[in-house]
Design a protein around this motif. Structure first.
Motif, short mmCIF file in Angstrom:
data_model
loop_
_atom_site.label_atom_id
_atom_site.label_comp_id
_atom_site.label_asym_id
_atom_site.label_seq_id
_atom_site.Cartn_x
_atom_site.Cartn_y
_atom_site.Cartn_z
N LEU A 24 106.52 -75.49 51.98
CA LEU A 24 105.15 -76.22 51.19
C LEU A 24 103.91 -75.16 51.46
O LEU A 24 103.89 -75.33 51.94
CB LEU A 24 105.31 -76.87 50.46
CG LEU A 24 106.67 -77.76 49.51
CD1 LEU A 24 106.65 -77.37 47.97
CD2 LEU A 24 108.05 -77.97 50.39
N ASP A 25 102.94 -75.20 50.05
CA ASP A 25 101.80 -74.83 50.62
C ASP A 25 100.96 -75.79 51.22
O ASP A 25 101.01 -76.99 50.99
CB ASP A 25 101.24 -74.51 48.46
CG ASP A 25 101.58 -72.68 48.60
OD1 ASP A 25 101.52 -72.03 49.16
OD2 ASP A 25 101.45 -72.84 46.96
N GLN A 96 102.76 -80.55 43.77
CA GLN A 96 103.67 -80.29 44.26
C GLN A 96 104.99 -80.31 43.90
O GLN A 96 105.82 -79.62 43.82
CB GLN A 96 103.32 -79.22 45.33
CG GLN A 96 102.27 -78.65 46.08
CD GLN A 96 102.06 -77.84 47.37
OE1 GLN A 96 103.07 -77.08 47.55
NE2 GLN A 96 101.90 -78.49 48.63
#
Length: 325
Positions: A24-25, A96
């Motif tokens: 994930l970012d 997210q």
């Protein structure tokens, strides 16, 4: 209800594992490395492929780590199944946790996939309702919020937790412990020791996460560890040192001698350091008011908090925030 360990990858089985790594970012680069490198080292030390992995991201776009490193991968909704899904996350969790991502996690779990979530990863599993009825942990900084937001999860302060087909861990170091545990339970103690030696890493014994780093040798002294854990759990309402000594099972004098011997500080000084480190984290990583930071770290007087914070960190909360804008 959580499944038995028999359905999990955390059991003896010499067969290779097909692993998917969802990045994930804004995940921490160390957490990412702690996820991947133990598998690479296990393959090398075993002289054969025990782990095969492929990277995935939330969408078609690359994931950007906190260091700026970018990880390319297929979108997670293109993954049909795997033996083990590793979810590595750090910041911007709520943003997210899209319906598309959560649906992919539920779908993969329904196929029989085991899932291990690292650092901020447990938030996604909880948001997808996959942790209901399970024991779980997350990074120590977020444990209180996590526990309040997901009351159906039994939230623990452990470095990592295994519950059926789901594993959760704190940040990078607990992730290494979890991956070494996976290697040991699946492929044997000898290989786990060789992988640990490759990193010059001494696995931590089962213990709670705490707000300060301590020497690994301290873990040979359970009374000190118990005292530190009590301190870490009561930052907002500090206990008197004699009470900590009683709960630890030793006298106040013995507790003080143990702290001086092993930490070179008094229990009071260590306790205060833990509280002020948490205050620094709240000041730099949240928008919590100065008054609420003081209360969250056991200071009933704003004046005494301001004095202690400046003595420890060389500036005030407001000045620190102004400098970082």
């Amino acid at each position: 209800m959580p499944e038995s360990a028999e359905s999990s990858v955390f059991r003896y089985d010499p067969a290779p594992l097909n692993v998917a790594i969802l990045v994930l970012d804004e995940c921490n680069t160390l957490s990412f490395a702690a996820t991947v490198d133990p598998m690479r080292a296990a393959n090398r030390r075993a002289g054969k492929t025990l782990f095969e992995w492929q990277f995935y991201t939330a969408t078609e776009a690359p994931a950007s780590l906190t260091s700026g490193l970018q990880i390319n991968g297929l979108a997670i909704d293109q993954l049909l199944r795997c033996d083990l899904l590793l979810v590595v996350a750090g910041f911007r969790l709520e943003e997210q946790a899209t319906p598309r991502l959560l649906a992919s996690l539920r779908r993969l779990y329904a196929t029989g996939t085991s899932i291990a979530a690292i650092d901020g990863g447990p938030w996604f599993l909880a948001k997808a309702d996959l942790l209901d009825g399970h024991n779980a942990t997350t990074h120590w900084e977020d444990i209180e919020k996590f526990s309040q937001q997901f009351p159906k999860v039994t939230t623990l302060r452990d470095r990592f937790c295994i519950s059926g087909r789901i594993a959760t861990s704190g940040g990078a170091s607990p992730c290494i412990d979890m991956m070494l545990y996976l290697i040991e339970t699946r492929y044997g103690t000898d290989l786990a020791h060789r992988v640990s030696s490759a990193f010059l890493y001494d696995p931590m014994p089962a213990s709670a996460q705490r707000p300060i780093s301590i020497p690994r040798t301290i873990h040979r002294h359970p009374r000190v560890i118990t005292a530190l854990d009590l301190m870490g759990q009561t930052l907002d309402a500090p206990l008197p040192i004699p009470e900590i000594a009683i709960k630890t099972g030793i006298s106040t004098r013995t507790l003080e001698l143990n702290f001086q011997t092993h930490l070179r500080k008094s229990p009071q000084a260590v306790y205060l350091t833990m509280r002020l480190e948490e205050a620094l984290r709240l000041a730099t990583e949240t928008q919590t008011s100065v008054r609420d930071i003081a209360l969250a770290t056991g200071f009933n007087s704003p004046t005494s908090f301001a004095r202690a914070f400046k003595a420890a960190h060389g500036t005030s909360v407001r000045a620190l925030r102004t400098q970082r804008r």
